[in-house]
Design a protein around this motif. Structure first.
Motif, short mmCIF file in Angstrom:
data_model
loop_
_atom_site.label_atom_id
_atom_site.label_comp_id
_atom_site.label_asym_id
_atom_site.label_seq_id
_atom_site.Cartn_x
_atom_site.Cartn_y
_atom_site.Cartn_z
N TYR A 62 3.46 -0.86 11.92
CA TYR A 62 2.45 -0.32 11.00
C TYR A 62 1.85 0.96 11.56
O TYR A 62 1.67 1.08 12.77
N GLY A 76 7.16 -5.22 5.44
CA GLY A 76 6.11 -6.22 5.57
C GLY A 76 6.60 -7.65 5.73
O GLY A 76 5.80 -8.56 5.92
N GLU A 88 2.42 -6.33 0.52
CA GLU A 88 3.42 -6.18 1.59
C GLU A 88 2.89 -5.34 2.75
O GLU A 88 3.19 -5.62 3.90
N HIS A 89 2.14 -4.29 2.42
CA HIS A 89 1.68 -3.40 3.49
C HIS A 89 0.36 -3.87 4.09
O HIS A 89 0.29 -4.21 5.27
N THR A 98 3.54 0.14 6.56
CA THR A 98 4.60 -0.13 7.52
C THR A 98 5.82 0.72 7.25
O THR A 98 6.06 1.11 6.10
N GLY A 110 0.28 -6.55 6.98
CA GLY A 110 -0.02 -5.83 8.22
C GLY A 110 -1.08 -6.57 9.03
O GLY A 110 -0.95 -6.76 10.25
#
Length: 639
Positions: free
Chosen positions: A302, A295, A379-380, A291, A384
């Motif tokens: 994203y 996140g 987080e990503h 992202t 996502g």
């Protein structure tokens, strides 16, 4: 005379139009009148590093999961002797944190437990980390499999014959509960290794300070930095794609990366285009689960849903390659610099001290890359998929008239979404002509909440609340947020005399440069950055990697030695000053700045609030030093 305290929560004015804001968040996240006396005794700092903008009600989930799970590993799993978790509250839409210390008389009892637990991890690090990756991947795969489809108007005949005896509504309800609990599961996993990474680093950090009292914090960080980190992979993939595009002569097709279909069609039709597109498809899984935000917000974009973002970065890398720039990170130089500094300090030691130094350094160097890599997985990647599923659910509820825009779901908290689902399945199940009641209930309420959130956004958060403690010792607070005793004093203006036009922060990455400021309040402004500007931001996200090759230095309002801005700038050999408290609100785009990443100072050279001009040889020598030692070269010895 400097102030001794920050305002109390009750002393901060509520922005016009935000009255009643407390009702949009769960009761346990807001300060309580009945607990005012206890809550006003605690020191709270604003975590605008992870939550730089106001929460919509559904978005508190990221803060709740992450800070709760951080705490449990300190207080319940690892039994860190001097630190429990961190209490947190939402005030005026922003997140405030207060570290929980361990009573003096309990510290000694925790030490043997702590030793046994971390020894288990550090002795089995590689195999446990492999297991960790498998656990996290399993959660992500299950999240991907969740569906939030509309309900069937008529139960299929097959279900009658097989005696299934269910109408499909149970799938919606179970999948929603599963969505919430799978996100929780990966947040619990997230901190299993993160806290260990900080512990190993802090142990080495404290040992270095003990045997080398004058060692700069940056030298310690350099001695353990990883170069081949998964968090840098998405950016490295884009660099490889740009390099391949230049090799195949495809540059002209990247003129308008915002037109995704047009760009990809033109490449497909070009000679060598098929080879490039194969590499493009390969890079996406998993590296485009990335992202431009961090996140924690439903609006974070994203790469795999917004191809214009990676294509835009690739186009910029192509431009830089065509101009003859080097775009790859200087990994060989970074490694050489790391080895050089390690050897210089080792030469000063013998016997037990050398053995302890080597052991602690090697442990920190093993654990340290995880401090950034976990970020890609949780987080990503995890978040996502989570937010994509939340949007799918928002679309389905919108199709039943609950609200106009699928993202309106974010204005409900997660328990209210559950109520809305029960409302939907009930209205659908009984076949009433009006359908669910949600359409009548939510329209005005969502409009009211949108107004409140917009009003809260008009005010910047206070950096801290109440009276700071004499000493700040909690390890996360110091390393990640850069909230140290000295830092808090400088926020209170303890050193104001004679510092006009100079902001003081953490010396996060060394070097001195001068340049023009570019103030970036959020990731949507990143495209404005021009070559060789100095980035000034409340905070930088790890996903801003592609712009670090463009800028000369970075300055942030919040963040410590282990913040992403600090780590990424060290990896790109760029000066950085973090934790200035107010750079993004006191500097304006276009002002000239001098950033000294070794001293932790940012001097405003022109425009409003500029530092007075210092005449004489001192000023001149500072300037000539800047020309004599380009930042990208290894620094002279600091021992």
């Amino acid at each position: 005379m400097s102030k001794k305290s920050f305002p109390k929560p009750s002393e901060l004015p509520v922005p016009a139009g935000a009255e009643g804001w407390e009702e949009i968040y769960p009761y346990y996240l807001v300060f309580q009148d009945k607990l005012k006396e206890e809550e006003d005794k605690k020191f709270w700092f604003c975590d605008s590093q992870h939550w730089p903008t106001v929460f919509k009600p559904f978005e508190t989930i990221g803060a709740e999961y992450s800070v709760k799970c951080l705490g449990q590993y300190n207080a319940r799993h690892l039994m860190i002797p001097n630190a429990n978790g961190i209490e947190f509250r939402v005030h005026l839409g922003y997140l405030y944190m207060s570290p929980v210390s361990v009573p003096e008389d309990e510290i000694a009892d925790r030490i043997p437990e702590f030793q046994a637990r971390i020894t288990h991890y550090f002795q089995n690090w590689d195999s446990l980390l492999e297991q960790w990756k498998a656990k996290v991947r399993g959660t992500i795969d299950e999240l991907e499999s969740l569906t939030f489809d509309r309900l069937p108007d008529i139960v299929p005949m097959d279900d009658i014959i097989t005696g299934k005896a269910k109408d499909g509504s149970e799938v919606l309800l179970e999948n929603y509960d599963r969505l919430i609990s799978l996100a929780y599961q990966n947040w619990q996993y997230h901190f299993e290794f993160l806290n260990l990474g900080y512990i190993a680093y802090l142990d080495f950090f404290n040992y270095c300070k003990e045997i080398f009292p004058d060692i700069p914090d940056q030298s310690i960080a350099t001695m353990v930095q990883g170069v081949d980190m998964e968090l840098f992979r998405p950016d490295d993939e884009l660099k490889a794609l740009a390099t391949l595009a230049v090799e195949l002569g495809l540059q002209s097709h990247f003129a308008d990366p915002d037109d995704v279909d047009g760009t990809l069609d033109a490449i497909a039709a070009a000679e060598g285009g098929a080879e490039w597109l194969r590499r493009w498809d390969e890079a996406q899984d998993p590296w485009f689960n990335f992202t431009v935000g961090n996140g924690f917000y439903g609006h974070d974009k994203y790469w795999n849903e917004h191809f214009e973002i990676p294509l835009g970065y690739i186009a910029d890398y192509i431009r830089r390659l065509d101009e003859g720039q080097t775009i790859m990170r200087p990994t060989a130089e970074l490694l050489a610099e790391k080895e050089r500094i390690v050897e210089e300090y080792r030469e000063l030691l013998t016997g037990d001290q050398l053995a302890a130094f080597d052991a602690k350094r090697s442990l920190a160097a093993t654990a340290y890359p995880y401090v950034e890599n976990h970020n890609f997985y949780i987080e990503h990647w995890t978040m996502g998929v989570f937010w994509r599923k939340v949007r799918e659910l928002g679309r389905t509820l919108a199709s039943y008239g609950f609200w106009e825009d699928p993202d309106d779901l974010l204005y409900l908290n997660r328990n209210e979404v559950r109520d809305a689902l029960f409302d939907l399945v009930t209205g659908h199940g009984v076949g009433a002509p009006g359908g669910p009641i949600g359409a009548a209930h939510w329209e005005d309420e969502i409009a009211r909440r949108k107004d409140i959130v917009a009003a809260l956004k008009t005010a910047r958060p206070a950096p801290a609340l109440n009276t700071p403690p004499e000493q700040i010792t909690e390890p996360f607070t110091r390393m990640l947020w850069g909230i140290t005793t000295e830092q808090v004093e400088s926020w209170l203006g303890a050193g104001e005399e004679g510092s006009e036009g100079v902001l003081k922060g953490m010396a996060a990455s060394p070097g001195v440069v001068e340049g023009v400021a570019r103030v970036v309040m959020d990731s949507d402004d990143l495209s404005d950055i021009r070559q060789d500007e100095i980035l000034v931001a409340p905070v930088t996200a790890p996903s801003w990697g592609p712009i670090f090759g463009k800028i000369k230095a970075a300055v942030t309002d919040i963040g410590g030695m282990m913040s992403h801005a600090a780590i990424v700038c060290r990896e790109y050999a760029l000066p950085a000053v973090t934790g200035t408290g107010s750079a993004s609100t006191s500097i304006v785009t276009g002002q000239r700045l001098r950033v000294d990443g070794a001293k932790g100072t940012v001097t405003i050279l022109d425009g409003e609030g500029a530092a007075p001009v210092v005449e004489g040889p001192g000023a001149h020598s500072h300037h000539s030093h800047h020309h004599a030692a380009p930042v990208a070269e290894p620094e002279p010895s600091r021992v």
